[in-house]
Design a protein around this motif. Structure first.
Motif, PDB file in Angstrom:
ATOM      1  N   LEU A 268       0.830  -1.203   0.000  1.00  0.00           N
ATOM      2  CA  LEU A 268       0.000   0.000   0.000  1.00  0.00           C
ATOM      3  C   LEU A 268       0.865   1.254   0.000  1.00  0.00           C
ATOM      4  O   LEU A 268       2.084   1.194   0.160  1.00  0.00           O
ATOM      5  N   THR A 269       0.213   2.387  -0.154  1.00  0.00           N
ATOM      6  CA  THR A 269       0.880   3.677   0.006  1.00  0.00           C
ATOM      7  C   THR A 269       0.745   4.123   1.463  1.00  0.00           C
ATOM      8  O   THR A 269      -0.126   3.631   2.191  1.00  0.00           O
ATOM      9  N   PRO A 270       1.575   5.056   1.919  1.00  0.00           N
ATOM     10  CA  PRO A 270       1.400   5.588   3.272  1.00  0.00           C
ATOM     11  C   PRO A 270       0.005   6.145   3.513  1.00  0.00           C
ATOM     12  O   PRO A 270      -0.555   5.989   4.611  1.00  0.00           O
ATOM     13  N   ALA A 271      -0.598   6.772   2.500  1.00  0.00           N
ATOM     14  CA  ALA A 271      -1.949   7.321   2.667  1.00  0.00           C
ATOM     15  C   ALA A 271      -2.969   6.216   2.922  1.00  0.00           C
ATOM     16  O   ALA A 271      -3.883   6.374   3.735  1.00  0.00           O
ATOM     17  N   ALA A 272      -2.816   5.081   2.245  1.00  0.00           N
ATOM     18  CA  ALA A 272      -3.738   3.968   2.456  1.00  0.00           C
ATOM     19  C   ALA A 272      -3.529   3.333   3.824  1.00  0.00           C
ATOM     20  O   ALA A 272      -4.486   2.954   4.498  1.00  0.00           O
ATOM     21  N   VAL A 273      -2.280   3.218   4.258  1.00  0.00           N
ATOM     22  CA  VAL A 273      -2.001   2.665   5.582  1.00  0.00           C
ATOM     23  C   VAL A 273      -2.614   3.548   6.660  1.00  0.00           C
ATOM     24  O   VAL A 273      -3.106   3.064   7.689  1.00  0.00           O
ATOM     25  N   ALA A 274      -2.596   4.859   6.442  1.00  0.00           N
ATOM     26  CA  ALA A 274      -3.120   5.789   7.448  1.00  0.00           C
ATOM     27  C   ALA A 274      -4.592   5.550   7.751  1.00  0.00           C
ATOM     28  O   ALA A 274      -5.061   5.875   8.845  1.00  0.00           O
ATOM     29  N   THR A 275      -5.332   4.978   6.822  1.00  0.00           N
ATOM     30  CA  THR A 275      -6.764   4.734   7.028  1.00  0.00           C
ATOM     31  C   THR A 275      -7.087   3.244   7.145  1.00  0.00           C
ATOM     32  O   THR A 275      -8.250   2.857   7.047  1.00  0.00           O
ATOM     33  N   ALA A 276      -6.070   2.410   7.364  1.00  0.00           N
ATOM     34  CA  ALA A 276      -6.291   0.971   7.439  1.00  0.00           C
ATOM     35  C   ALA A 276      -7.144   0.624   8.652  1.00  0.00           C
ATOM     36  O   ALA A 276      -6.819   1.012   9.777  1.00  0.00           O
ATOM     37  N   PRO A 277      -8.240  -0.117   8.473  1.00  0.00           N
ATOM     38  CA  PRO A 277      -9.104  -0.465   9.609  1.00  0.00           C
ATOM     39  C   PRO A 277      -8.379  -1.199  10.716  1.00  0.00           C
ATOM     40  O   PRO A 277      -8.695  -1.039  11.888  1.00  0.00           O
ATOM     41  N   TRP A 278      -7.390  -2.052  10.375  1.00  0.00           N
ATOM     42  CA  TRP A 278      -6.726  -2.838  11.408  1.00  0.00           C
ATOM     43  C   TRP A 278      -5.941  -1.940  12.367  1.00  0.00           C
ATOM     44  O   TRP A 278      -5.699  -2.296  13.519  1.00  0.00           O
TER      45      TRP A 278
END
Length: 299
Positions: A268-278
């Motif tokens: 993922l990108t950092p932006a996607a990790v920032a909103t990761a539900p886990w």
């Protein structure tokens, strides 16, 4: 102790944590280097979330009536309780999820509790594959508990009994105290201690430390440091830090360096990790670290 919601806001994806009750054990029920959290949906819930790597081996006990938890590790599907290694790759949990007990084992504890057959680095396997037939009995005891407090007590007793049994049978893998020290220093420094420095601390060569660390914990000390550092950066991103700020605070050379590490660990990108539900409920499910295990002293 029941908690609800998340300070990180409503996560993206198909899981809304505001519809879940999250329970954590009281300090008296915690064990060194082991963390637990319980999840219960208030209404029937469908889940489909990707797991973000964490510097622990994760056990997911599916306590629903009929093995409704579906796990997908890079196209290898399974149902029911699962053990997830330190580097889970493309791992997702989905399905009509009921009650779930999640246990995080730091690698030294995982090596002791899961036995010689466990691959601590591996992606994800059925819990029965590493726990054996006793996992069914453990699930029954956990389901029968009348409350999360009782369930955490039962889980604690199950883990302690398993450790005692492996010790009695002499099948408990031995982790060198030097390796255990190196892991704890890596975790405590948030991945910013050098392998050469760790080798000096324990009085070994770097080559010996790397070989023993990998054979006993399933991962090299350098890779472990990268995983711990990534975990710190991922939580900063989830807390709202910018990629530039998270990179600087976590010890990365620059933002592209962080981007490459995030891509390697998650795809993922950092932006996607920032909103990761886990990650969104980590501050709720894991509010404080369990007491550290003492480091044995040299005689």
């Amino acid at each position: 102790m029941l908690r609800t919601g998340t300070s990180a806001g409503a996560p993206t994806g198909t899981l809304d944590w505001t519809l879940w009750d999250i329970a954590v054990p009281s300090p008296s029920r915690r064990l060194p280097e082991i963390s637990m959290a319980g999840f219960r949906p208030r209404v029937p819930a469908l889940a489909d979330i990707a797991m973000i790597p964490h510097p622990s081996v994760t056990l997911l006990f599916d306590l629903s009536d009929g093995a409704d938890l579906v796990h997908d590790a890079g196209g290898r599907y399974g149902r029911g309780s699962v053990a997830v290694g330190l580097l889970p790759g493309d791992f997702r949990a989905s399905g009509q999820v009921g009650e779930v007990l999640q246990i995080r084992l730091q690698p030294v504890a995982a090596a002791a509790l899961l036995g010689e057959q466990a691959d601590l680095r591996g992606e994800a396997v059925s819990l029965q594959d590493v726990w054996g037939r006793d996992v069914a009995q453990a699930e029954e005891r956990l389901r029968a508990a009348g409350s999360w407090d009782e369930r955490f007590t039962a889980a604690r007793n199950i883990l302690l009994r398993r450790l005692a049994e492996l010790t009695r049978l002499d099948t408990r893998p031995q982790v060198d105290r030097e390796v255990a020290h190196a892991w704890r220093r890596t975790r405590g420094s948030r991945g910013r201690v050098r392998v050469a420095g760790l080798a000096d601390e324990v009085g070994w060569s770097r080559k010996r430390l790397s070989a023993r660390f990998r054979s006993q914990l399933g991962i090299t000390p350098k890779r472990a440091a990268r995983l711990v550092r990534f975990d710190h950066a991922a939580h900063l991103l989830a807390a709202g830090r910018t990629a530039v700020g998270a990179a600087a605070e976590s010890g990365y050379v620059d933002q592209p360096h962080l981007h490459r590490e995030v891509k390697e660990f998650t795809g993922l990108t950092p932006a996607a990790v920032a909103t990761a539900p886990w990650l969104a409920i980590d501050d709720v499910a894991w509010p404080a670290s369990p007491p550290p295990a003492p480091t044995p002293q040299r005689p």
